[in-house]
Design a protein around this motif. Structure first.
Motif, mmCIF file in Angstrom:
data_model
loop_
_atom_site.group_PDB
_atom_site.id
_atom_site.type_symbol
_atom_site.label_atom_id
_atom_site.label_comp_id
_atom_site.label_asym_id
_atom_site.label_seq_id
_atom_site.Cartn_x
_atom_site.Cartn_y
_atom_site.Cartn_z
ATOM 1 N N LYS A 97 -23.410 20.410 3.292
ATOM 2 C CA LYS A 97 -22.155 20.026 3.904
ATOM 3 C C LYS A 97 -21.552 18.856 2.868
ATOM 4 C CE LYS A 97 -19.982 18.295 8.042
ATOM 5 N NZ LYS A 97 -20.089 17.635 9.324
ATOM 6 N N MET A 98 -20.399 18.916 2.634
ATOM 7 C CA MET A 98 -19.812 17.600 1.780
ATOM 8 C C MET A 98 -18.907 16.711 2.782
ATOM 9 S SD MET A 98 -18.708 19.537 -1.826
ATOM 10 C CE MET A 98 -18.709 17.841 -2.622
ATOM 11 N N GLU A 99 -19.063 15.498 2.531
ATOM 12 C CA GLU A 99 -18.229 14.699 3.198
ATOM 13 C C GLU A 99 -16.969 14.149 2.290
ATOM 14 O OE1 GLU A 99 -19.006 10.933 6.239
ATOM 15 O OE2 GLU A 99 -19.833 10.742 4.223
ATOM 16 N N ARG A 100 -15.812 14.547 2.641
ATOM 17 C CA ARG A 100 -14.742 13.980 1.683
ATOM 18 C C ARG A 100 -14.422 12.599 1.514
ATOM 19 N NH1 ARG A 100 -8.739 14.057 1.944
ATOM 20 N NH2 ARG A 100 -8.139 13.705 -0.288
ATOM 21 N N LYS A 101 -14.404 12.153 0.361
ATOM 22 C CA LYS A 101 -14.103 10.578 0.139
ATOM 23 C C LYS A 101 -12.802 10.384 -0.600
ATOM 24 C CE LYS A 101 -19.152 9.285 0.554
ATOM 25 N NZ LYS A 101 -20.174 8.454 -0.148
ATOM 26 N N ALA A 102 -12.325 9.384 -0.350
ATOM 27 C CA ALA A 102 -11.127 8.820 -1.263
ATOM 28 C C ALA A 102 -11.330 7.474 -1.579
ATOM 29 C CB ALA A 102 -9.846 9.039 -0.260
ATOM 30 N N ALA A 103 -10.650 7.047 -2.422
ATOM 31 C CA ALA A 103 -10.542 5.583 -2.892
ATOM 32 C C ALA A 103 -9.998 4.667 -1.840
ATOM 33 C CB ALA A 103 -10.040 5.477 -4.398
ATOM 34 N N VAL A 104 -10.504 3.574 -1.656
ATOM 35 C CA VAL A 104 -9.591 2.715 -0.749
ATOM 36 C C VAL A 104 -9.563 1.390 -1.457
ATOM 37 C CG1 VAL A 104 -9.847 0.962 1.562
ATOM 38 C CG2 VAL A 104 -10.851 3.619 1.383
ATOM 39 N N VAL A 105 -8.328 0.853 -1.475
ATOM 40 C CA VAL A 105 -7.993 -0.630 -2.207
ATOM 41 C C VAL A 105 -8.347 -1.639 -1.024
ATOM 42 C CG1 VAL A 105 -6.474 -1.840 -3.193
ATOM 43 C CG2 VAL A 105 -6.220 0.505 -3.270
ATOM 44 N N MET A 106 -9.329 -2.289 -1.502
ATOM 45 C CA MET A 106 -9.911 -3.266 -0.391
ATOM 46 C C MET A 106 -9.282 -4.704 -0.673
ATOM 47 S SD MET A 106 -14.119 -2.466 0.201
ATOM 48 C CE MET A 106 -14.522 -1.062 1.155
ATOM 49 N N CYS A 107 -8.151 -4.691 -0.729
ATOM 50 C CA CYS A 107 -7.104 -5.862 -1.009
ATOM 51 C C CYS A 107 -5.753 -5.602 -0.380
ATOM 52 C CB CYS A 107 -7.376 -6.354 -2.599
ATOM 53 S SG CYS A 107 -5.947 -7.593 -2.992
ATOM 54 N N ARG A 108 -5.383 -6.583 0.199
ATOM 55 C CA ARG A 108 -3.739 -6.667 0.673
ATOM 56 C C ARG A 108 -2.972 -7.741 0.047
ATOM 57 N NH1 ARG A 108 -2.088 -6.612 6.127
ATOM 58 N NH2 ARG A 108 -3.623 -8.305 6.399
ATOM 59 N N GLY A 109 -3.488 -8.313 -0.779
ATOM 60 C CA GLY A 109 -2.984 -9.529 -1.381
ATOM 61 C C GLY A 109 -2.108 -9.167 -2.783
ATOM 62 N N GLY A 110 -0.827 -8.571 -2.344
ATOM 63 C CA GLY A 110 0.078 -8.531 -3.164
ATOM 64 C C GLY A 110 1.111 -9.878 -3.534
ATOM 65 N N GLN A 111 2.043 -9.940 -4.365
ATOM 66 C CA GLN A 111 2.411 -11.211 -4.851
ATOM 67 C C GLN A 111 3.166 -12.022 -3.511
ATOM 68 O OE1 GLN A 111 4.233 -11.018 -9.082
ATOM 69 N NE2 GLN A 111 4.885 -9.318 -7.914
ATOM 70 N N GLU A 112 3.453 -11.353 -2.647
ATOM 71 C CA GLU A 112 4.207 -12.077 -1.347
ATOM 72 C C GLU A 112 3.128 -12.722 -0.595
ATOM 73 O OE1 GLU A 112 7.402 -12.747 -0.931
ATOM 74 O OE2 GLU A 112 7.702 -11.944 -2.870
ATOM 75 N N LYS A 113 2.101 -12.091 -0.673
ATOM 76 C CA LYS A 113 0.750 -12.841 0.193
ATOM 77 C C LYS A 113 -0.353 -13.581 -0.658
ATOM 78 C CE LYS A 113 1.346 -9.094 3.538
ATOM 79 N NZ LYS A 113 0.686 -7.664 4.095
ATOM 80 N N CYS A 114 -0.382 -13.215 -1.692
ATOM 81 C CA CYS A 114 -1.485 -13.970 -2.480
ATOM 82 C C CYS A 114 -0.816 -14.865 -3.577
ATOM 83 C CB CYS A 114 -2.460 -12.975 -3.356
ATOM 84 S SG CYS A 114 -3.713 -13.708 -4.367
ATOM 85 N N ARG A 115 -1.231 -16.019 -3.422
ATOM 86 C CA ARG A 115 -0.380 -17.221 -4.248
ATOM 87 C C ARG A 115 -0.776 -16.775 -5.721
ATOM 88 N NH1 ARG A 115 -2.308 -21.884 -5.854
ATOM 89 N NH2 ARG A 115 -4.338 -21.706 -4.604
ATOM 90 N N ILE A 116 0.430 -16.961 -6.550
ATOM 91 C CA ILE A 116 0.253 -16.835 -7.964
ATOM 92 C C ILE A 116 0.254 -18.351 -8.702
ATOM 93 C CG2 ILE A 116 1.421 -16.035 -10.158
ATOM 94 C CD1 ILE A 116 0.786 -13.815 -8.391
#
Length: 333
Positions: A97-116
């Protein structure tokens, strides 16, 4: 040059050609690799992506290992269960049995949320940017957003949005792991598609530091850990780690996260329903529920208080009459 000399030269060249041809034929026969019909059949069943997600250098290497009995038939994430079934048929075995996996981006820090921190003017590459002062984003664990993963993905399943944040298109992702390997920050991870909650932050920092750097980061406050009644979540290095074996999919951790660093898969949200006519009022379901979501007198049919039910499934597991049903996508959020 007269005709005789030309004829002699032609004969010499022809003779040399015959000699060299014979030598090549002998060498080819001596060093030839016997055809393996099993390898050919396995290779034909593979999709040909050559992504390395199976753990081998490409489809040829994996097919060779399968044909030689050195690899399982269910290691191709791109082909999934369908390809595993075809290879299993060729090998005369049952597909795991195969468990389907997908990539997950463990970050929500776009430019509006993460200080440049500064203006980066180097090559548009995450690896290059990481070498320039550890990247221009204030969080040193954030997605740098210069698209190394997007360029590496052989299936077009990732793009970097206008906020310089990688976004995975789950339906297109084949779980090959190429993007995981190229990300210098390690913010990409392969996770089961059918799991209820994913962590969306990688910042192993104290809450004060995270708050100063990114408004979407995990504060390590522990609300998620305290809300889990099944011991499936622990804080490790200031971040929630979920034990997939213990998690029952109640999503209480995500619902109690103040910053959204835990994300619930709403398609898997569920709640219990009791078939009124089948319930004998034994009380097993109410005894198993830790959320006060089941009411009813002894010997009387029980019912579910929907707004209290978190969909953990403990009641269904405890019911001796099998009259509790877990229903998806009907709970108001």
């Amino acid at each position: 040059m007269d005709g005789g000399a030309i004829a002699i030269a032609a004969l010499v060249l022809g003779g040399l050609g015959l000699v060299f041809g014979g030598v090549l034929a002998l060498v080819s026969k001596a060093f030839s690799v016997p055809q393996d019909p099993l390898f050919d059949s396995v290779r034909e069943a593979l999709p040909g992506a050559n992504c390395g997600g199976c753990g081998f250098s490409g489809c040829d290497a994996y097919a060779r290992a399968v044909a030689e009995g050195k690899a399982g038939v269910s290691q191709c994430p791109v082909g999934g269960a369908e390809v595993a079934g075809r290879i299993a048929a060729v090998m005369g075995v049952d597909a795991e049995k195969m468990e389907r996996k997908a990539a997950v981006v463990m970050c929500r820090g776009g430019q509006e949320k993460c200080r440049i921190r500064f203006s980066y003017d180097g090559p548009r590459s995450c690896r290059s940017a990481a070498l320039a002062g550890d990247g221009d984003k204030a969080c040193r664990y954030s997605c740098l957003g210069w698209g190394d993963c997007e360029r590496a993905c052989p299936f077009g399943a990732i793009h970097v949005n206008e906020e310089r944040l990688a976004v995975v298109h789950e339906n297109a992702c084949r779980g090959c792991g190429v993007c995981v390997d190229v990300c210098p920050r390690g913010v990409l991870r392969l996770m089961p598609v059918e799991h209820a909650v994913h962590r969306m932050c990688s910042a192993m920092e104290r809450g004060k530091v995270v708050r100063e750097n990114c408004s979407a980061g995990c504060l390590g406050c522990g609300k998620c850990e305290r809300s889990c009644k099944f011991g499936a979540l622990k804080l490790v290095s200031q971040l929630p780690e979920i034990d997939l074996e213990k998690c029952v999919g109640c999503m209480c951790c995500a619902d109690n996260c103040p910053t959204g660093a835990l994300q619930a898969n709403e398609a898997l949200r569920r709640h219990a329903l009791i078939r009124y006519g089948d319930c004998t009022g034994c009380g097993a379901c109410a005894a198993a529920c830790q959320f006060g979501a089941i009411v009813g007198g002894a010997g009387q049919p029980h019912s579910v208080v929907e707004w209290n039910c978190v969909g953990c499934g403990a009641c269904a597991a405890a019911c001796p009459q099998d009259c509790v049903q877990m229903v998806y996508n009907t709970k108001s959020i």
